[in-house]
Scaffold this active site. Structure first.
Site, PDB file in Angstrom:
ATOM      1  N   HIS A   1      -9.822   6.501  39.706  1.00 10.99           N
ATOM      2  CA  HIS A   1     -10.534   6.786  40.976  1.00 10.99           C
ATOM      3  C   HIS A   1     -10.130   8.508  40.742  1.00 10.99           C
ATOM      4  CE1 HIS A   1     -11.421   3.221  42.710  1.00 10.99           C
ATOM      5  NE2 HIS A   1     -10.262   2.807  42.588  1.00 10.99           N
TER       6      HIS A   1
ATOM      7  N   HIS B   1      -3.790  -1.800  50.018  1.00 11.79           N
ATOM      8  CA  HIS B   1      -4.593  -1.246  51.174  1.00 11.79           C
ATOM      9  C   HIS B   1      -5.791  -2.087  51.259  1.00 11.79           C
ATOM     10  CE1 HIS B   1      -5.970   0.274  47.258  1.00 11.79           C
ATOM     11  NE2 HIS B   1      -7.344   0.150  47.894  1.00 11.79           N
TER      12      HIS B   1
ATOM     13  N   HIS C   1     -13.305  -4.361  49.864  1.00  8.75           N
ATOM     14  CA  HIS C   1     -12.085  -4.860  49.379  1.00  8.75           C
ATOM     15  C   HIS C   1     -10.783  -4.794  49.778  1.00  8.75           C
ATOM     16  CE1 HIS C   1     -11.970  -0.684  47.713  1.00  8.75           C
ATOM     17  NE2 HIS C   1     -10.618  -0.984  47.826  1.00  8.75           N
TER      18      HIS C   1
ATOM     19  N   TYR D   1     -11.987  -3.817  40.081  1.00  7.07           N
ATOM     20  CA  TYR D   1     -12.437  -4.652  40.827  1.00  7.07           C
ATOM     21  C   TYR D   1     -12.977  -5.785  40.468  1.00  7.07           C
ATOM     22  CZ  TYR D   1     -12.345  -0.126  43.760  1.00  7.07           C
ATOM     23  OH  TYR D   1     -11.846   0.836  44.424  1.00  7.07           O
TER      24      TYR D   1
ATOM     25  N   GLU E   1      -9.327  -5.700  44.491  1.00  5.90           N
ATOM     26  CA  GLU E   1      -8.852  -4.724  43.859  1.00  5.90           C
ATOM     27  C   GLU E   1      -7.480  -4.970  43.277  1.00  5.90           C
ATOM     28  OE1 GLU E   1      -8.726  -0.855  45.458  1.00  5.90           O
ATOM     29  OE2 GLU E   1      -8.864   0.227  43.514  1.00  5.90           O
TER      30      GLU E   1
ATOM     31  N   HIS F   1      -3.077   6.400  50.330  1.00  5.82           N
ATOM     32  CA  HIS F   1      -3.930   5.818  51.410  1.00  5.82           C
ATOM     33  C   HIS F   1      -3.249   4.404  51.843  1.00  5.82           C
ATOM     34  CE1 HIS F   1      -5.751   3.565  48.154  1.00  5.82           C
ATOM     35  NE2 HIS F   1      -7.088   3.237  48.741  1.00  5.82           N
TER      36      HIS F   1
HETATM   37 FE   FE2 Z   1      -9.130   0.423  47.151  1.00  3.33          FE
END
Ligand code: FE2
Length: 308
Positions: free
Chosen positions: A247, A153, A215, A256, A266, A200
């Site tokens: 997260h 992503h 990122h 990161y 990431e 996501h």
């Molecule tokens: Fe991310």
């Protein structure tokens, strides 16, 4: 719902300021596989478990950042249908010819309200993962470095978050999975969107700095391999922004870090499965620390300020 329309993040063209250092990093530290170089000097890579020709294109430039982001769509008919929907919605599109990017068919290029250039494509040469399609073994040989399994992503920043959100949900078929509300309890500050079964496929953050990248993320199989990725980064003195961490949003785990040119990347692992009947989660501003960094519950200054 079967997966149709837009399938997944396909590739991204990343600007690097030192090609030799970048190729070394993307090959030996990040652990992608080089698949080609074109006449303009761009270098193409794929992740190990990806079957298409490339997910990353490196272009030599005088500053970091990404030139464009591409989603793969189901087939040629879908590409035409989405182009028509974009045009009907008022978004101008441009057809880019097959072969302009190595091993890639015709692409539909357009600019979204947050200023980012996107492409849709359906055809890219299948190079496989080296395991074949008949009684394949599990293990891929000769994996180097962190060795993510695929591009996962992006998180992009821009001013017209509402316009981009509408475009992605009304035209491109994405679904909201999570959002963050601002201090006023009303303004949407960030959205997480899926075109698949993932928590996501892309995230957008409201930011005055349009057409910027926070990122690009690559998928790691397990938490243990994510920890190993951090060990590798430490050994090779990679600039880690923050992590390993959890997260709140997506429930994924993460590190990161920056490539040698200053592009934030990431390594991402986990996250829940999403189905279209599920309601989105909402995070309030007072809990934004937990939303992003679930354990420490605090955002660091660099994470908030650095984009390319
Ligand atoms: Fe991310």
């Amino acid at each position: 719902m079967a997966l149709t329309g837009v399938l997944r993040p396909g590739y991204t063209q990343i600007r690097v300021t030192d090609m030799q250092a970048a190729v070394d990093f993307y090959t030996n530290i990040l652990g992608l596989v080089e698949t080609g170089r074109d006449d303009s000097g761009r270098v193409y890579f794929k992740a190990h478990d990806e079957r298409d020709h490339h997910c990353v294109i490196l272009r030599l430039a005088d500053k970091p950042g990404n030139d464009f982001y591409a989603f793969k769509v189901l087939n040629q008919a879908t590409l035409g249908e989405l182009e028509e929907k974009l045009n009907a919605y008022g978004v101008a599109t441009e057809r880019r010819p097959a072969g302009e990017l190595l091993e890639t068919g015709e692409r539909v290029r357009f600019t979204i309200p947050t200023g980012h250039v996107f492409e849709l494509y359906w055809e890219q040469t299948e190079v496989g993962d080296g395991l074949g399609y008949l009684n394949p073994p599990i293990l891929i040989d000769n994996r180097k470095g962190i060795s993510p399994i695929r591009l996962d992503h992006w998180q992009l920043h821009g001013a017209d978050l509402d316009g981009t959100f509408d475009l992605f949900t009304k035209v491109l078929g994405f679904t909201l999975t999570e959002k963050i509300l601002g201090e006023d309890g009303k303004t949407v500050m960030a959205v997480w969107l899926t075109c698949s079964n993932k928590a996501h496929d892309i995230a957008f953050v409201r930011d005055t700095r349009s057409d910027t990248l926070h990122h690009a993320a690559f998928l790691i199989e397990t938490w243990e391999k994510l920890l190993n990725a951090a060990d590798l980064m430490a050994k090779h003195k990679v600039f880690i922004d923050i992590g390993p961490l959890r997260h709140g949003i997506t429930r994924g785990t993460s590190i990161y870090f920056f490539d040698p040119s200053g592009n934030r990347m990431e390594t991402f692992c986990g996250g829940y499965s999403f189905y279209p009947d599920m309601k989105p989660y909402t995070w309030t501003w007072d809990e934004v620390g937990s939303a992003i960094f679930y354990h420490t519950r605090e955002l660091n200054e660099r994470f908030l300020t650095v984009v390319t």
